[in-house]
Scaffold this motif. Structure first.
Motif, PDB file in Angstrom:
ATOM      1  N   LYS A  64     -44.266   5.705  -2.861  1.00  0.00           N
ATOM      2  CA  LYS A  64     -45.527   6.445  -2.969  1.00  0.00           C
ATOM      3  C   LYS A  64     -46.158   6.745  -1.608  1.00  0.00           C
ATOM      4  N   ASP A  65     -45.767   6.004  -0.565  1.00  0.00           N
ATOM      5  CA  ASP A  65     -46.273   6.244   0.782  1.00  0.00           C
ATOM      6  C   ASP A  65     -45.410   7.239   1.562  1.00  0.00           C
ATOM      7  N   GLY A  66     -44.349   7.743   0.936  1.00  0.00           N
ATOM      8  CA  GLY A  66     -43.461   8.697   1.585  1.00  0.00           C
ATOM      9  C   GLY A  66     -42.406   8.072   2.464  1.00  0.00           C
ATOM     10  N   VAL A  67     -42.190   6.760   2.327  1.00  0.00           N
ATOM     11  CA  VAL A  67     -41.179   6.063   3.119  1.00  0.00           C
ATOM     12  C   VAL A  67     -39.872   6.034   2.343  1.00  0.00           C
ATOM     13  N   ALA A  68     -38.802   6.443   2.998  1.00  0.00           N
ATOM     14  CA  ALA A  68     -37.487   6.432   2.349  1.00  0.00           C
ATOM     15  C   ALA A  68     -37.024   4.987   2.199  1.00  0.00           C
ATOM     16  N   THR A  69     -36.835   4.554   0.963  1.00  0.00           N
ATOM     17  CA  THR A  69     -36.428   3.173   0.694  1.00  0.00           C
ATOM     18  C   THR A  69     -34.980   3.068   0.239  1.00  0.00           C
ATOM     19  N   SER A  70     -34.447   4.166  -0.279  1.00  0.00           N
ATOM     20  CA  SER A  70     -33.076   4.168  -0.769  1.00  0.00           C
ATOM     21  C   SER A  70     -32.564   5.603  -0.799  1.00  0.00           C
ATOM     22  N   VAL A  71     -31.325   5.752  -1.215  1.00  0.00           N
ATOM     23  CA  VAL A  71     -30.670   7.061  -1.219  1.00  0.00           C
ATOM     24  C   VAL A  71     -29.956   7.268  -2.550  1.00  0.00           C
ATOM     25  N   LEU A  72     -30.114   8.459  -3.105  1.00  0.00           N
ATOM     26  CA  LEU A  72     -29.339   8.868  -4.275  1.00  0.00           C
ATOM     27  C   LEU A  72     -28.150   9.668  -3.783  1.00  0.00           C
ATOM     28  N   GLY A  73     -26.960   9.296  -4.213  1.00  0.00           N
ATOM     29  CA  GLY A  73     -25.748  10.018  -3.838  1.00  0.00           C
ATOM     30  C   GLY A  73     -25.064  10.569  -5.064  1.00  0.00           C
ATOM     31  N   ILE A  74     -24.441  11.722  -4.905  1.00  0.00           N
ATOM     32  CA  ILE A  74     -23.664  12.315  -5.989  1.00  0.00           C
ATOM     33  C   ILE A  74     -22.337  12.801  -5.422  1.00  0.00           C
ATOM     34  N   ASP A  75     -21.301  12.699  -6.241  1.00  0.00           N
ATOM     35  CA  ASP A  75     -19.957  13.142  -5.851  1.00  0.00           C
ATOM     36  C   ASP A  75     -19.419  14.099  -6.899  1.00  0.00           C
ATOM     37  N   ILE A  76     -18.676  15.079  -6.422  1.00  0.00           N
ATOM     38  CA  ILE A  76     -17.944  15.986  -7.307  1.00  0.00           C
ATOM     39  C   ILE A  76     -16.519  16.064  -6.781  1.00  0.00           C
ATOM     40  N   ASP A  77     -15.574  16.202  -7.672  1.00  0.00           N
ATOM     41  CA  ASP A  77     -14.175  16.307  -7.287  1.00  0.00           C
ATOM     42  C   ASP A  77     -13.972  17.592  -6.488  1.00  0.00           C
ATOM     43  N   ALA A  78     -13.393  17.487  -5.304  1.00  0.00           N
ATOM     44  CA  ALA A  78     -13.188  18.659  -4.441  1.00  0.00           C
ATOM     45  C   ALA A  78     -12.253  19.675  -5.084  1.00  0.00           C
ATOM     46  N   GLY A  79     -11.403  19.241  -6.006  1.00  0.00           N
ATOM     47  CA  GLY A  79     -10.532  20.170  -6.721  1.00  0.00           C
ATOM     48  C   GLY A  79     -11.304  21.196  -7.528  1.00  0.00           C
ATOM     49  N   GLU A  80     -12.557  20.896  -7.825  1.00  0.00           N
ATOM     50  CA  GLU A  80     -13.413  21.825  -8.568  1.00  0.00           C
ATOM     51  C   GLU A  80     -13.609  23.128  -7.790  1.00  0.00           C
ATOM     52  N   ILE A  81     -13.649  23.037  -6.476  1.00  0.00           N
ATOM     53  CA  ILE A  81     -13.821  24.231  -5.639  1.00  0.00           C
ATOM     54  C   ILE A  81     -12.585  25.119  -5.745  1.00  0.00           C
ATOM     55  N   HIS A  82     -11.403  24.500  -5.686  1.00  0.00           N
ATOM     56  CA  HIS A  82     -10.153  25.252  -5.842  1.00  0.00           C
ATOM     57  C   HIS A  82     -10.094  25.901  -7.225  1.00  0.00           C
ATOM     58  N   ASN A  83     -10.503  25.170  -8.255  1.00  0.00           N
ATOM     59  CA  ASN A  83     -10.493  25.717  -9.622  1.00  0.00           C
ATOM     60  C   ASN A  83     -11.402  26.935  -9.744  1.00  0.00           C
ATOM     61  N   LEU A  84     -12.583  26.870  -9.128  1.00  0.00           N
ATOM     62  CA  LEU A  84     -13.494  28.016  -9.166  1.00  0.00           C
ATOM     63  C   LEU A  84     -12.890  29.214  -8.448  1.00  0.00           C
ATOM     64  N   THR A  85     -12.251  28.972  -7.310  1.00  0.00           N
ATOM     65  CA  THR A  85     -11.633  30.060  -6.554  1.00  0.00           C
ATOM     66  C   THR A  85     -10.485  30.675  -7.353  1.00  0.00           C
ATOM     67  N   MET A  86      -9.659  29.835  -7.948  1.00  0.00           N
ATOM     68  CA  MET A  86      -8.525  30.347  -8.730  1.00  0.00           C
ATOM     69  C   MET A  86      -8.996  31.112  -9.961  1.00  0.00           C
ATOM     70  N   SER A  87     -10.108  30.702 -10.556  1.00  0.00           N
ATOM     71  CA  SER A  87     -10.612  31.444 -11.716  1.00  0.00           C
ATOM     72  C   SER A  87     -11.019  32.855 -11.310  1.00  0.00           C
ATOM     73  N   THR A  88     -11.440  33.032 -10.077  1.00  0.00           N
ATOM     74  CA  THR A  88     -11.776  34.356  -9.567  1.00  0.00           C
ATOM     75  C   THR A  88     -10.515  35.202  -9.398  1.00  0.00           C
ATOM     76  N   PHE A  89      -9.433  34.592  -8.921  1.00  0.00           N
ATOM     77  CA  PHE A  89      -8.202  35.319  -8.639  1.00  0.00           C
ATOM     78  C   PHE A  89      -7.281  35.455  -9.852  1.00  0.00           C
ATOM     79  N   SER A  90      -7.393  34.606 -10.827  1.00  0.00           N
ATOM     80  CA  SER A  90      -6.425  34.596 -11.930  1.00  0.00           C
ATOM     81  C   SER A  90      -6.424  35.905 -12.712  1.00  0.00           C
ATOM     82  N   PHE A  91      -7.584  36.495 -12.935  1.00  0.00           N
ATOM     83  CA  PHE A  91      -7.636  37.758 -13.672  1.00  0.00           C
ATOM     84  C   PHE A  91      -6.878  38.849 -12.919  1.00  0.00           C
TER      85      PHE A  91
END
Length: 190
Positions: free
Chosen positions: A36-63
């Motif tokens: 509440k005082d604006g002091v960073a006390t911890s960190v939220l982290g999130i991960d996504i599989d990097a293969g997801e980027i390749h899948n999105l790119t291939m979906s663009t090219f597959s058609f």
């Protein structure tokens, strides 16, 4: 790398370039969780599989690849089945030195251009993923109650009601955002 977060708390959202560990290749983003005082006390982290980027790119090219393949198939069927003289004339034209040299060069240029477009599209997808992950991390960090997380100090605290609140918040972040594999918290000094 995200493992370096054990020793400090980030003061601003941070994105990590794709990295590989024993569980796979990931793209990660973090955002500080402030009290509440604006002091960073911890960190939220999130991960996504990097293969997801390749899948999105291939979906663009597959058609386009499917269309080009079917187009060539239908042209070959048309040439072979309906007009033998046209096929013979086409083969004779390919025997000319000028066409024989131009066609491979044209195919090579088409492959180079396609590769460049693929790399450009992949880079665009990576930037889009970065923006998405940073947005999710920032939004998610605002949902975490620092007092609930601060109440959890030892492994026996999993029986406390704050544990369920924090776990439910993390699960909601993961469920409400497609592709998120891991959602986790780091605390300063943990």
């Amino acid at each position: 790398k995200p493992s370096a977060l054990n020793s400090y708390v980030l003061e601003a959202p941070h994105y990590f370039e794709p990295f590989t560990d024993q569980w796979g290749t990931w793209v990660s983003s973090n955002s500080p969780i402030k009290d509440k005082d604006g002091v960073a006390t911890s960190v939220l982290g999130i991960d996504i599989d990097a293969g997801e980027i390749h899948n999105l790119t291939m979906s663009t090219f597959s058609f386009g690849l499917c269309f080009f393949g079917l187009f060539l198939l239908f042209v070959l069927i048309r040439l072979a089945a309906f007009n033998k003289s046209l096929l013979t004339e086409l083969l004779d034209a390919l025997n000319f030195k000028k066409i024989g040299k131009t066609l491979p060069i044209s195919l090579l240029l088409a492959l180079i251009c396609s590769g460049a477009i693929y790399l450009y599209t992949n880079n665009l997808q990576l930037r889009r993923m970065r923006d998405k992950l940073e947005s999710i991390a920032i939004t998610g960090s605002l949902q975490i109650n620092t007092e609930d997380f601060a109440a959890l100090q030892t492994k026996e605290d999993w029986q406390r009601p704050e544990w369920n609140k924090v776990v439910t918040q993390l699960e909601n972040i993961q469920k409400n955002n497609d592709g998120i594999v891991f959602v986790y918290l780091f605390r300063k000094g943990s």
